[in-house]
Design a protein around this motif. Sequence first.
Motif, PDB file in Angstrom:
ATOM      1  N   PHE A   1       0.748  -1.285   0.073  1.00 38.29           N
ATOM      2  CA  PHE A   1       0.017  -0.091   0.051  1.00 38.29           C
ATOM      3  C   PHE A   1       0.900   1.191   0.118  1.00 38.29           C
ATOM      4  CE2 PHE A   1      -2.637   2.890   2.691  1.00 38.29           C
ATOM      5  CZ  PHE A   1      -3.430   3.290   1.531  1.00 38.29           C
ATOM      6  N   ALA A   2       1.888   1.323   0.877  1.00 38.54           N
ATOM      7  CA  ALA A   2       2.748   2.344   0.858  1.00 38.54           C
ATOM      8  C   ALA A   2       3.435   2.684  -0.537  1.00 38.54           C
ATOM      9  CB  ALA A   2       4.039   2.120   2.032  1.00 38.54           C
ATOM     10  N   VAL A   3       3.895   1.490  -1.072  1.00 39.48           N
ATOM     11  CA  VAL A   3       4.569   1.877  -2.613  1.00 39.48           C
ATOM     12  C   VAL A   3       3.413   2.227  -3.438  1.00 39.48           C
ATOM     13  CG1 VAL A   3       5.799   0.586  -4.316  1.00 39.48           C
ATOM     14  CG2 VAL A   3       6.237  -0.158  -2.045  1.00 39.48           C
ATOM     15  N   GLY A   4       2.291   1.698  -3.413  1.00 37.30           N
ATOM     16  CA  GLY A   4       1.169   2.310  -4.311  1.00 37.30           C
ATOM     17  C   GLY A   4       0.872   3.716  -4.106  1.00 37.30           C
ATOM     18  N   LEU A   5       0.849   4.209  -2.680  1.00 42.23           N
ATOM     19  CA  LEU A   5       0.818   5.559  -2.455  1.00 42.23           C
ATOM     20  C   LEU A   5       1.724   6.498  -3.189  1.00 42.23           C
ATOM     21  CD1 LEU A   5      -0.204   5.925   1.100  1.00 42.23           C
ATOM     22  CD2 LEU A   5      -1.597   6.462  -0.752  1.00 42.23           C
ATOM     23  N   SER A   6       3.006   6.013  -3.016  1.00 43.27           N
ATOM     24  CA  SER A   6       4.104   6.731  -3.840  1.00 43.27           C
ATOM     25  C   SER A   6       3.756   6.977  -5.368  1.00 43.27           C
ATOM     26  CB  SER A   6       5.622   5.891  -3.417  1.00 43.27           C
ATOM     27  OG  SER A   6       5.698   4.851  -4.516  1.00 43.27           O
ATOM     28  N   ARG A   7       3.240   6.063  -5.883  1.00 41.48           N
ATOM     29  CA  ARG A   7       2.762   6.357  -7.337  1.00 41.48           C
ATOM     30  C   ARG A   7       1.855   7.428  -7.546  1.00 41.48           C
ATOM     31  NH1 ARG A   7       5.372   2.518 -10.566  1.00 41.48           N
ATOM     32  NH2 ARG A   7       6.760   1.384  -9.160  1.00 41.48           N
ATOM     33  N   THR A   8       1.155   7.915  -6.573  1.00 39.69           N
ATOM     34  CA  THR A   8       0.187   9.184  -6.627  1.00 39.69           C
ATOM     35  C   THR A   8       0.825  10.298  -6.678  1.00 39.69           C
ATOM     36  OG1 THR A   8      -0.158   9.349  -4.143  1.00 39.69           O
ATOM     37  CG2 THR A   8      -1.578   7.602  -5.347  1.00 39.69           C
ATOM     38  N   GLY A   9       2.123  10.491  -6.599  1.00 43.13           N
ATOM     39  CA  GLY A   9       2.708  11.891  -6.533  1.00 43.13           C
ATOM     40  C   GLY A   9       2.609  12.439  -5.039  1.00 43.13           C
ATOM     41  N   LEU A  10       2.051  11.849  -4.326  1.00 39.00           N
ATOM     42  CA  LEU A  10       2.106  12.344  -2.815  1.00 39.00           C
ATOM     43  C   LEU A  10       3.447  13.027  -2.207  1.00 39.00           C
ATOM     44  CD1 LEU A  10       0.310  13.138  -0.232  1.00 39.00           C
ATOM     45  CD2 LEU A  10       0.543  10.673   0.424  1.00 39.00           C
TER      46      LEU A  10
END
Length: 439
Positions: free
Chosen positions: A67-76
């Motif tokens: 989930f953390a790696v996925g969040l990094s793909r949002t540009g956050l």
Amino acid sequence: MNAVIIAVLIMLGLSLFRIHVVVALVIGAIAGGLLGGMSLDDTVAAFTSGLGGGATVALSYALLGSFAVGLSRTGLPELMVDKALKVVNRQGGDRKKGLAKVLILFIILLISCFSQNLVPVHIAFIPILIPPILQVLNELGVDRRAVASVLTFGLTAPYILLPAGFGKIFHGILQSNMADSGMDIELSSIPTAMLLPTAGLVVGLFIAVFITYRKPRTYKQLSISQEPEEERTYSKRSIFFALLSVVVTLAVQLPTESMILGALAGIIVLYITGSIRLKESEEVLTDGMKMMAFIGFVMLAANGFAEVLRQSGEVEQLVNQVSGMIGDNKPLAALLMLIVGLFITMGIGSSFSTIPIIAAIYVPLALELGFSDMATIALVGTAAALGDAGSPASDSTLGPTAGLNADGQHNHIWDTVVPTFLHYNIPLILFGWIAIMIF
């Protein structure tokens, strides 16, 4: 020497010499079992039977990492870096950088404290919150050992002192086990008795943040997959979906009390909103699981280690041995019992599990020595809490490492375990001992 002490010392010694902590736990468990009178077959069987206790946490960490790696793909992360750069501008940059450091550490402290009482998600927030802001911490030159100290404080002090969330569970276990051992206490007495020991943790926190680790420390600007950071754009839409996924994760986890379901819900939101593309989803989720694999294996090995110590019978033997050494010396009795609590919790990895073990012996002994009810609460509560910070196998150290080592630049032993052990266990022993003597 008692097998528990030898096993814990072997585990800690090997870890300090940079032997992988999983290997150190296995070797320590075998040594503890053999020295405790168990055969090699019985030791291996006990270790194996204990592994299952950490499976749920290991899977939870793996999904949270994804989930953390996925969040990094949002540009956050890029958004946070941009905000940090606006704070740290050229005019008066040093002063504003200092203020930004304090502000970020305060926010992390606040969230970690809330995770124990107000919104009891425990360590689940760390893999979600910390990896995306590592770039911000790097821009500001924040020493991650200070962040680890802040996180560990927030994961321990609130439940020790406050009777809410995990604190309610801790206080309830303390009350019921003391009652079973012959001392009936009021729940309302526990916060008063634990106030001074918690003050020791506050002192340790201030020393870590404002003295020991206040100087800047340089880190490479890497992504959480340990590759050079790619240029990613973000939009209001992508950030909204990122925040929505975090909210959904918490909304699912709180009622179900399952980090697995919470992380899964967050990942599904990222899928549905297109934040994770299907063609790259396997790579993204695998990277996250790799990031958290270390923590998962440590938790599994730690459960096996603890089960060997339990089945050996050496934990109870250690408490009885110390009881026989004390005599009528109350100050010495308090100090030795606190130190024994430290070793037991560092071996087992959970202060909650330590209370039933030590209360059965400590409470009758405290009554025999003439300790008051309040002094006994401080004694048992502090002895159990000791070692939660500073144990290689504790959630309170594994959680911070899970977030801070997302880019491979934070060592579990030397950057989390050693700093938290020194800054929290030493003042906790001192302030806990003073509380026992005062009451």
